[in-house]
Design a protein around this motif. Structure first.
Motif, PDB file in Angstrom:
ATOM      1  N   THR A 258      -9.261  -3.088  -7.319  1.00  0.00           N
ATOM      2  CA  THR A 258      -8.339  -2.193  -6.609  1.00  0.00           C
ATOM      3  C   THR A 258      -8.282  -2.541  -5.122  1.00  0.00           C
ATOM      4  OG1 THR A 258      -9.146  -0.528  -8.126  1.00  0.00           O
ATOM      5  CG2 THR A 258      -7.743   0.269  -6.361  1.00  0.00           C
ATOM      6  N   THR A 259      -9.465  -2.777  -4.500  1.00  0.00           N
ATOM      7  CA  THR A 259      -9.436  -3.092  -3.055  1.00  0.00           C
ATOM      8  C   THR A 259      -8.734  -4.429  -2.816  1.00  0.00           C
ATOM      9  OG1 THR A 259     -11.706  -3.777  -3.364  1.00  0.00           O
ATOM     10  CG2 THR A 259     -11.372  -1.797  -2.065  1.00  0.00           C
ATOM     11  N   SER A 260      -8.912  -5.386  -3.730  1.00  0.00           N
ATOM     12  CA  SER A 260      -8.216  -6.668  -3.565  1.00  0.00           C
ATOM     13  C   SER A 260      -6.711  -6.443  -3.617  1.00  0.00           C
ATOM     14  CB  SER A 260      -8.596  -7.648  -4.678  1.00  0.00           C
ATOM     15  OG  SER A 260      -9.975  -7.777  -4.729  1.00  0.00           O
ATOM     16  N   ALA A 261      -6.261  -5.604  -4.559  1.00  0.00           N
ATOM     17  CA  ALA A 261      -4.827  -5.339  -4.708  1.00  0.00           C
ATOM     18  C   ALA A 261      -4.296  -4.668  -3.439  1.00  0.00           C
ATOM     19  CB  ALA A 261      -4.579  -4.457  -5.922  1.00  0.00           C
ATOM     20  N   ILE A 262      -5.082  -3.679  -2.907  1.00  0.00           N
ATOM     21  CA  ILE A 262      -4.641  -2.986  -1.682  1.00  0.00           C
ATOM     22  C   ILE A 262      -4.546  -3.977  -0.521  1.00  0.00           C
ATOM     23  CG2 ILE A 262      -5.292  -1.228   0.037  1.00  0.00           C
ATOM     24  CD1 ILE A 262      -6.562   0.354  -2.283  1.00  0.00           C
ATOM     25  N   ALA A 263      -5.568  -4.844  -0.427  1.00  0.00           N
ATOM     26  CA  ALA A 263      -5.597  -5.832   0.662  1.00  0.00           C
ATOM     27  C   ALA A 263      -4.381  -6.759   0.569  1.00  0.00           C
ATOM     28  CB  ALA A 263      -6.890  -6.640   0.590  1.00  0.00           C
ATOM     29  N   PHE A 264      -4.007  -7.124  -0.659  1.00  0.00           N
ATOM     30  CA  PHE A 264      -2.876  -8.023  -0.867  1.00  0.00           C
ATOM     31  C   PHE A 264      -1.578  -7.347  -0.401  1.00  0.00           C
ATOM     32  CE2 PHE A 264       0.463  -9.814  -3.640  1.00  0.00           C
ATOM     33  CZ  PHE A 264       0.367 -11.145  -3.250  1.00  0.00           C
ATOM     34  N   VAL A 265      -1.394  -6.083  -0.805  1.00  0.00           N
ATOM     35  CA  VAL A 265      -0.177  -5.345  -0.418  1.00  0.00           C
ATOM     36  C   VAL A 265      -0.132  -5.192   1.099  1.00  0.00           C
ATOM     37  CG1 VAL A 265       1.026  -3.120  -0.595  1.00  0.00           C
ATOM     38  CG2 VAL A 265      -0.028  -4.131  -2.620  1.00  0.00           C
ATOM     39  N   MET A 266      -1.285  -4.861   1.719  1.00  0.00           N
ATOM     40  CA  MET A 266      -1.333  -4.701   3.175  1.00  0.00           C
ATOM     41  C   MET A 266      -0.970  -6.004   3.883  1.00  0.00           C
ATOM     42  SD  MET A 266      -4.540  -2.271   4.061  1.00  0.00           S
ATOM     43  CE  MET A 266      -4.495  -2.611   5.813  1.00  0.00           C
ATOM     44  N   ALA A 267      -1.473  -7.110   3.338  1.00  0.00           N
ATOM     45  CA  ALA A 267      -1.195  -8.416   3.941  1.00  0.00           C
ATOM     46  C   ALA A 267       0.310  -8.679   3.917  1.00  0.00           C
ATOM     47  CB  ALA A 267      -1.953  -9.505   3.176  1.00  0.00           C
TER      48      ALA A 267
END
Ligand code: UDP
Ligand code: MG
Length: 340
Positions: A258-267
């Protein structure tokens, strides 16, 4: 489910000559640690309850490293009809190990686990045996009320039982402690379970078999204090979770994903804002927030992993669960029992 008014069993009828075979009908296992204040009355009430069965039974006391004169007290106990057996562990190994020692040594056709402090009233024994004779191989005693316990203990215990029954890989009945009857067949299965981390509520539920639930009101402690403080209870809860479910490992993986997915969207958002609108990238606060958040998730996941590795380490040492130091057995003093 049925509630039983146990007081109906609370008096003792005149003791009849037992109709017995050599094998005791029931073994009552009583683990204790420094319970000298209650053992005499406990013995009296257990024997009164067993007398209602009119059969030869066994009472098995396990001294889990008591420092008071509990051992001197129990090793002197006698009964005209029932065999009294006392095992003494070489130190305090914990109630779980003491109960396991009892189950290994029990010779009855069924076994009942009971606390020495009389929070689990022995007067329910005849009703439990009746349910077993009617066909249930496990009779679980579900707590309806917990007298004499603080609301914090009641609430945390309730939440823990709920949580465990949700995450456990097999069902654990809510609000059922160690107080229960098990057929010899069930006990034999539990005795083959080799793990050193013994979360008994899980282990006792693991074999399955036919079950009946009886409800009862848990009495306050007769004397003395509980041997469980909050750090010990947290340790027990962690042991229970890590020995009966691998779900926390999966949750750690999910948190990582989940944190990886959030980080990707934020990027993507930051990249688009910079390219399209020429926004400067927000600096220190957002970076700190992300580092702290990720650091927290990582430490938590390492901690969860560590708990499981710790269990593996303990299991790999293959140390015995308990060490027996003394064994005192008194046969029934009144020899009406057939010795086949
Ligand atoms: N007990 C034991 N070994 C221990 C702790 C407790 O044999 O290390 C026994 C204790 O003497 C009692 C039973 O286990 O007979 C239940 O303990 P306690 O009443 O302290 O627990 P609680 O009822 O508060 O959960
Ligand atoms: Mg107690």
């Amino acid at each position: 489910m049925s509630a039983i008014p146990y007081r109906q069993y609370a008096h003792s009828e005149p003791v009849k000559k037992p109709v017995t075979k050599a094998q005791p009908l029931v073994t009552v296992i009583i683990p204790f640690l420094n319970e000298a204040d209650v053992l005499t009355i406990c013995h009296q009430r257990v024997c009164d309850a067993l007398d209602q069965l009119h059969q030869h039974c066994e009472v098995l006391y396990i001294d889990d490293g008591s420092q008071d004169n509990s051992w001197a007290l129990v090793s002197q106990l006698k009964h005209p009809l029932h065999q009294i057996r006392c095992l003494r562990l070489s130190r305090n190994f914990g109630k779980e190990a003491a109960m396991s020692a009892g189950m290994k040594s029990a010779s009855g056709r069924c076994v009942i686990l009971l606390d020495a402090d009389l929070q689990d009233p022995p007067e329910y024994i005849p009703a439990m045996v009746e349910a077993w004779q009617a066909g249930a191989q496990v009779v679980e005693m579900q707590r309806r009320e917990r007298h004499g316990e603080s609301w914090i203990k009641r609430t945390t215990a309730h939440c823990f039982y709920r949580f465990m029954s949700k995450i456990s890989d097999h069902p654990i009945t809510e609000n059922v402690g160690d107080f229960r009857l098990m057929d010899q067949k069930v006990v034999n299965v539990i005795n083959t379970l080799p793990e050193r981390t013994r979360f008994m509520k899980g282990l006792l539920a693991w074999p399955g078999f036919t079950r009946k639930i009886l409800t009862f009101d848990r009495d306050p402690r007769l004397a003395g204090d509980t041997k469980w403080n909050y750090p010990k209870l947290i340790h027990l809860a962690l042991e229970g979770i890590t020995s009966f479910s691998t779900k926390p490992l999966r949750w750690a993986t999910m948190a990582g994903l989940t944190t990886s997915a959030i980080a990707f969207v934020m990027a993507l958002v930051i990249f688009t804002k910079t390219i399209v609108w020429g926004d400067p990238v927000a600096g220190y606060p957002s970076t700190m927030l992300i580092i702290l958040f990720l650091g927290g998730i990582q430490l938590l996941s390492i901690g969860v992993l560590g708990e499981y590795i710790g269990r593996l380490f303990i299991e790999s040492k293959q140390r015995p669960l308990y060490v027996l130091m003394e064994d005192a057995t008194t046969k029934p003093t009144f020899h009406t029992v057939d010795s086949e």
